[in-house]
Design a protein around this motif. Sequence first.
Motif, mmCIF file in Angstrom:
data_model
loop_
_atom_site.group_PDB
_atom_site.id
_atom_site.type_symbol
_atom_site.label_atom_id
_atom_site.label_comp_id
_atom_site.label_asym_id
_atom_site.label_seq_id
_atom_site.Cartn_x
_atom_site.Cartn_y
_atom_site.Cartn_z
ATOM 1 N N ASP B 133 0.829 -1.268 0.135
ATOM 2 C CA ASP B 133 0.056 0.000 -0.009
ATOM 3 C C ASP B 133 0.746 1.011 0.220
ATOM 4 O OD1 ASP B 133 -2.599 -1.143 2.237
ATOM 5 O OD2 ASP B 133 -1.692 -2.013 0.314
ATOM 6 N N LEU B 134 0.323 2.372 -0.436
ATOM 7 C CA LEU B 134 1.028 3.595 -0.064
ATOM 8 C C LEU B 134 -0.110 4.523 0.275
ATOM 9 C CD1 LEU B 134 3.136 5.795 -1.322
ATOM 10 C CD2 LEU B 134 1.477 6.304 -3.143
ATOM 11 N N LYS B 135 0.519 5.177 1.514
ATOM 12 C CA LYS B 135 -0.294 5.990 2.209
ATOM 13 C C LYS B 135 0.332 7.396 2.168
ATOM 14 C CE LYS B 135 -1.539 2.592 5.790
ATOM 15 N NZ LYS B 135 -1.786 2.397 7.098
ATOM 16 N N GLU B 136 -0.590 8.647 1.937
ATOM 17 C CA GLU B 136 0.160 9.807 1.975
ATOM 18 C C GLU B 136 -1.097 10.638 2.383
ATOM 19 O OE1 GLU B 136 3.956 9.603 0.164
ATOM 20 O OE2 GLU B 136 2.714 11.032 1.411
ATOM 21 N N GLY B 137 -0.805 11.220 3.603
ATOM 22 C CA GLY B 137 -1.979 12.275 4.336
ATOM 23 C C GLY B 137 -3.314 11.120 4.546
ATOM 24 N N PRO B 138 -4.371 11.720 4.244
ATOM 25 C CA PRO B 138 -5.468 11.001 4.513
ATOM 26 C C PRO B 138 -5.696 9.770 3.233
ATOM 27 C CG PRO B 138 -6.106 13.017 3.557
ATOM 28 C CD PRO B 138 -4.689 13.146 3.950
ATOM 29 N N LEU B 148 -8.770 2.893 -3.860
ATOM 30 C CA LEU B 148 -8.389 4.265 -2.961
ATOM 31 C C LEU B 148 -9.373 4.705 -1.816
ATOM 32 C CD1 LEU B 148 -6.627 6.993 -2.415
ATOM 33 C CD2 LEU B 148 -8.473 8.091 -4.118
ATOM 34 N N LYS B 149 -8.615 4.732 -0.884
ATOM 35 C CA LYS B 149 -9.628 5.311 0.614
ATOM 36 C C LYS B 149 -9.291 6.489 0.752
ATOM 37 C CE LYS B 149 -11.568 1.065 2.311
ATOM 38 N NZ LYS B 149 -11.483 -0.047 3.468
ATOM 39 N N VAL B 150 -9.926 7.401 1.159
ATOM 40 C CA VAL B 150 -9.669 8.821 1.634
ATOM 41 C C VAL B 150 -10.075 8.823 3.057
ATOM 42 C CG1 VAL B 150 -9.451 11.356 1.306
ATOM 43 C CG2 VAL B 150 -9.489 9.598 -0.502
ATOM 44 N N ASN B 151 -9.340 9.120 4.044
ATOM 45 C CA ASN B 151 -9.874 8.881 5.403
ATOM 46 C C ASN B 151 -10.937 8.044 5.656
ATOM 47 O OD1 ASN B 151 -9.389 10.627 7.627
ATOM 48 N ND2 ASN B 151 -10.650 12.302 7.136
ATOM 49 N N ASP B 156 -14.672 5.560 -5.487
ATOM 50 C CA ASP B 156 -14.697 4.863 -6.823
ATOM 51 C C ASP B 156 -14.032 5.292 -7.842
ATOM 52 O OD1 ASP B 156 -17.542 3.955 -8.806
ATOM 53 O OD2 ASP B 156 -15.683 2.757 -8.279
ATOM 54 N N LEU B 157 -13.045 4.806 -8.468
ATOM 55 C CA LEU B 157 -12.245 5.643 -9.355
ATOM 56 C C LEU B 157 -11.938 4.426 -10.638
ATOM 57 C CD1 LEU B 157 -9.198 7.158 -7.419
ATOM 58 C CD2 LEU B 157 -11.153 8.259 -7.918
ATOM 59 N N THR B 158 -11.841 5.128 -11.739
ATOM 60 C CA THR B 158 -11.606 4.228 -12.757
ATOM 61 C C THR B 158 -10.138 3.984 -12.773
ATOM 62 O OG1 THR B 158 -10.975 6.170 -14.407
ATOM 63 C CG2 THR B 158 -13.255 5.685 -14.375
ATOM 64 N N LEU B 159 -9.763 3.073 -13.521
ATOM 65 C CA LEU B 159 -8.175 2.838 -13.629
ATOM 66 C C LEU B 159 -7.443 3.981 -14.027
ATOM 67 C CD1 LEU B 159 -5.791 0.871 -13.481
ATOM 68 C CD2 LEU B 159 -6.161 0.116 -15.768
ATOM 69 N N LEU B 160 -7.826 4.785 -14.690
ATOM 70 C CA LEU B 160 -6.883 5.871 -15.032
ATOM 71 C C LEU B 160 -6.774 7.048 -14.125
ATOM 72 C CD1 LEU B 160 -7.460 7.326 -18.926
ATOM 73 C CD2 LEU B 160 -5.430 6.752 -17.679
ATOM 74 N N GLU B 161 -8.116 7.222 -13.477
ATOM 75 C CA GLU B 161 -7.949 8.143 -12.393
ATOM 76 C C GLU B 161 -7.185 7.599 -11.284
ATOM 77 O OE1 GLU B 161 -12.716 9.584 -13.492
ATOM 78 O OE2 GLU B 161 -12.159 8.166 -11.657
#
Lengths: 235, 235
Positions: B133-138, B148-151, B156-161
């Motif tokens: 995993d990569l964690k940066e801020g929230p 991706l989870k934020v806080n 829900d992201l597409t692969l490009l996003e």
Amino acid sequence: MSDKPHILVVDDEEDIRELVCMNLRRAGYAVTEAMDGLQAIAEVKLKKPDVMILDVMMPECDGLNVCRQVRANPETADIPIIMLTAKGQTQDRIEGLERGADDYLTKPFSPKELVLRVHSLLRRASTTLIISDLKEGPFHFDMRAVKLKVNGEPIDLTLLEFKLIQLLASKKGEVIERDTILREVWGYTDQVRTRTLDTHMKRLREKLAEYSDWVQTARGFGYVFKAPEVASCAD
Amino acid sequence: MSDKPHILVVDDEEDIRELVCMNLRRAGYAVTEAMDGLQAIAEVKLKKPDVMILDVMMPECDGLNVCRQVRANPETADIPIIMLTAKGQTQDRIEGLERGADDYLTKPFSPKELVLRVHSLLRRASTTLIISDLKEGPFHFDMRAVKLKVNGEPIDLTLLEFKLIQLLASKKGEVIERDTILREVWGYTDQVRTRTLDTHMKRLREKLAEYSDWVQTARGFGYVFKAPEVASCAD
DNA sequence: AACAAGAGTGACAAATATGTCACGAATGGC
DNA sequence: GCCATTCGTGACATATTTGTCACTCTTGTT
């Protein structure tokens, strides 16, 4: 995983053990002590440390034995291990490295050097806990780019296809049940009657071409990623 | 990347260098030689080795210097490095470790031990090539699930996003140029006039909602992932 | 050998992702 | 302040991915 890296120090000599522990704590690490090999193995099961510092010469269950046991268990096989050896025992050092130790220090050693070595092992461990690749046989998964190469040739996969084969490859040799795949790749939380896995598996195998036989059906169970059997008859 | 791990051996002493190379080749590694620090740096740029074996005492550009330069370049920062030191030079060893070396050997050393150490570094490098995993801020990126989870809240992201924000977050605080983003995320190899990045950035920011100000525009350059500025006026 | 269950397959449709375009807003230089 | 450039935006069309369905093939059990 807590804030401080956790170091397990194993040595039957109390003064050495206390010296090492004191220096590591002063350097900001959380430290657990074990005075012999059996206790070390128990502690590892209780709480997996980030690094193990392991004396070779210990009664009953020596450091080499502990090292072998730790490496033999997949849950703990990746713990970085520093062996402490007596001066002049080159054979111990070589055997320790052969048994899977990552590093050694010869008594008497500088506590500063020990701390730096712990730091170095942790740095390597932590810098690789970012984004990285997975390699299995001719398969090379670039997790950042979400791209697969097989024997150096890029294979154009959709996200689902990538996730599907990556799950299988990451558990090479193990049969993964259909329900597990549907849960891990599709995110299904309940048992569903669906043929979508079959369809995607077909598509994936088409894209893998001559490497498709790395993905094998375990009928009635699921699928398994493993090297194809070599033909044993004359055909 | 070829089948055999590639080792770069750097030492101005020809007999040491030849001894090391012979033993490594015999052990099945592909070996490149460099007789000084400058040549080493050139070789690293030409073809990134899997391990570097680096003598400390060399004229002009010594091993510590090479080590520092290799570590300073993100492209090569993760190369495992074994330093070769003279007997008794504890200070060299400690400084080497502080500069980012992974290991050292003191001359004269057993070739068998060297090979085992290379093997150990490669084993660690290859076994730690896991997904993480990569964690940066929230922001918390699950690279295996491509989620991706934020806080703690899933986005829900597409692969490009996902790729887009992950690239930015992995270089937190650095402005990433538009062309670089188009190359890394879209795979464009030539400079293209396109507005697709703008469109995807808009979509990504919409999905990030109140966290969208972590993704900031550097007008005329590109974008940067960093913590939003705290309001400094009373509003 | 017969049969049932499980997996492979081709075709199709729905859903989703992606890129382009034109206009408006924002920014920076003169 | 004016103007040119860059970036944001909404709308639309195209491309790609995903899932379902029905049929066929394969496997394993009786």
